[in-house]
Scaffold this active site. Structure first.
Site, PDB file in Angstrom:
ATOM      1  N   GLU A 133      74.385  53.748 -49.476  1.00  0.00           N
ATOM      2  CA  GLU A 133      73.391  54.817 -49.320  1.00  0.00           C
ATOM      3  C   GLU A 133      74.156  56.121 -49.445  1.00  0.00           C
ATOM      4  O   GLU A 133      74.908  56.494 -48.561  1.00  0.00           O
ATOM      5  CB  GLU A 133      72.673  54.706 -47.975  1.00  0.00           C
ATOM      6  CG  GLU A 133      71.433  55.589 -47.896  1.00  0.00           C
ATOM      7  CD  GLU A 133      71.697  56.942 -47.255  1.00  0.00           C
ATOM      8  OE1 GLU A 133      71.906  57.915 -48.023  1.00  0.00           O
ATOM      9  OE2 GLU A 133      71.696  57.035 -46.025  1.00  0.00           O
ATOM     10  N   CYS A 182      70.708  63.445 -45.818  1.00  0.00           N
ATOM     11  CA  CYS A 182      70.613  62.970 -47.195  1.00  0.00           C
ATOM     12  C   CYS A 182      69.170  62.999 -47.695  1.00  0.00           C
ATOM     13  O   CYS A 182      68.927  63.268 -48.871  1.00  0.00           O
ATOM     14  CB  CYS A 182      71.170  61.551 -47.294  1.00  0.00           C
ATOM     15  SG  CYS A 182      72.935  61.431 -46.947  1.00  0.00           S
TER      16      CYS A 182
END
Length: 457
Positions: free
Chosen positions: A231, A265
């Site tokens: 990720e 993010c």
């Protein structure tokens, strides 16, 4: 040879909080052996036993959330209220997998000519997690809860500026009663990660972090033929169409861009606003950004604390400067900042040209980039021009807009009229340079299992 010493610094003041001594190679080897030994018995435990311990971990998180949150805030600067909410969310993910792991991993019966055919999900062994500093608890628990409930054991390599939080996490599992070796925090630097991945006793690796770190880990795991999950970063598009509830869109946009001091993010970073409502949206958005209170993250009234490190602050300043020199305009006033610490003023940039950092890179801090678009096609084209593909959002009341966005935006998720967020019930992950694989929900617990096919005749 002396072991490296790591210093934890309060980003709000620049003052030293604590020093830690990194593990030596013999200590790392001993930890991996302990993990491997623990796995041999842990893999045989029942879901009932695992669930009981995981519920206990959730109870400890709830009982000590203020103390854990304060450590997070002191180490990386997020507002204390957000840190408390993060610990509460970790308790939620623990309870989710405690309650649903058995169903997620239940045998999948398949009709064939054989007497019986099914897929059984079996644990792999020790899994290494390389985790970032921006959500010191959540990133770890969204890995640890499904990993342990699947019958695997966990090894954590956390970012060096949040080792206090890393040790607290290990204490949670220890105090909950998990057998020794089921979850261990390895106080090691990035250079030691390769050796851990290549160790034959370590069966898989997951990383949340930067693109370069992800490429390195994926390359090593690939050479070793071990499963990996990445990720990575994001530069999420936030599209606002004429039919949107403008007040809700503005409120959500501000929250999405500034939560965690802008260091998320899945924060919205590129705002693509239809020309029919661009002026109204921009005026309201800028006013809300300018009204944010920047200050001590331990105080209740604070909206924005410092960035996590001096390097992060300086990199963001360089990106903003390059974007402005490239032709973008700063359209918001800058807040006055404290003299000490790693502070950065929330701000809004408009019409960053292609090729500038604001258009193509992830800005990890409270900087929003706005563009005026003439149509949804224009917005989606600009959204997809970026190499990242983690999350995305669209505000609209038109069914055709929603269908178009879901089909054509290149991202791991699209949230409609809502904040992009991770949820234990929903798969989470990205595409393109935002990584591969999915965490959370059923996907998350199946990420590191042997899906063994069984056929009995």
């Amino acid at each position: 040879m002396s072991k490296p010493v790591v210093t934890s610094i309060n980003p709000a003041t620049g003052e030293v909080l604590q020093t830690f001594t990194s593990l030596g190679s013999a200590e790392v080897d001993a930890a991996i052996k302990q993990a491997d030994d623990a796995f041999q018995s842990w893999r045989l435990t029942s879901f009932t036993q695992r669930s009981r311990l995981m519920h206990k971990a959730a109870d400890i998180l709830d009982a000590r959330k203020e103390a854990f949150a304060r450590t997070m805030t002191m180490e990386m600067g997020k507002p204390l209220s957000e840190a408390v909410a993060e610990v509460e969310k970790c308790a939620l993910v623990c309870r989710h997998y405690a309650d649903h792991a058995e169903d997620y991993l239940r045998d999948e019966v398949i009709e064939t000519e054989a007497s019986q055919s099914f897929v059984r999900n079996l644990p792999l062994g020790p899994v290494l997690a390389v985790m970032p500093w921006n959500f010191p608890f959540w990133q770890v628990f969204r890995f640890a809860a499904p990993t342990l409930m699947a019958g695997n054991v966990g090894l954590l390599k956390h970012a060096s500026n949040v080792w206090g939080s890393a040790l607290n996490i290990a204490k949670v599992f220890s105090e909950a009663g998990f057998p020794e070796g089921c979850f261990q925090t390895l106080l090691i630097g990035s250079k030691a990660v390769e050796g851990v991945i290549r160790d034959a006793r370590v069966k898989a690796v997951t990383l949340t972090g930067s693109g370069p770190a992800g490429r390195s880990v994926a390359s090593i795991a690939g050479e070793e033929l071990k499963p990996s999950l990445l990720e990575l970063g994001g530069s999420d598009a936030f599209i606002v169409m004429p039919s949107a509830d403008l007040d809700k869109a503005v409120e959500t946009a501000v929250k999405s861009r500034t939560r965690n001091n802008g260091q998320s993010c899945i924060a919205a970073k590129r705002f693509l606003v239809h020309t029919d409502i661009y002026d109204a949206f921009t005026q309201a958005f800028v006013a809300r950004i300018e009204a944010l209170h920047v200050g001590d993250p331990l105080l209740e009234e604070t909206d924005i604390g410092p960035l996590a490190t001096e390097t992060i602050r300086d990199e963001l300043a360089g990106q903003v400067e390059a974007t402005l020199k490239g032709g973008a305009k700063r359209i918001s006033k800058l807040a006055q900042l404290p003299d000490k610490g790693w502070w950065f003023a929330p701000q809004v940039l408009a019409e960053a040209p292609d090729g500038t950092p604001g258009a193509e890179q992830e800005m990890f801090g409270p900087v929003a980039n706005l563009w005026r678009v003439d149509s949804l096609d224009d917005a989606i084209a600009r959204a997809n021009r970026c190499d990242f593909g983690l999350g995305s959002a669209i505000f609209t009341q038109e069914a055709a807009d929603i269908s178009h966005a879901v089909r054509d935006i290149e991202a791991g998720s699209t949230f409609v009229n809502a904040l992009v967020a991770s949820d234990p019930r929903l798969p989470f992950g990205g595409v393109k340079h935002s990584g591969y694989g999915r965490e959370l929900a059923a996907d998350g617990i199946r990420a590191f299992v042997n899906r063994k096919t069984v056929s009995i005749s």
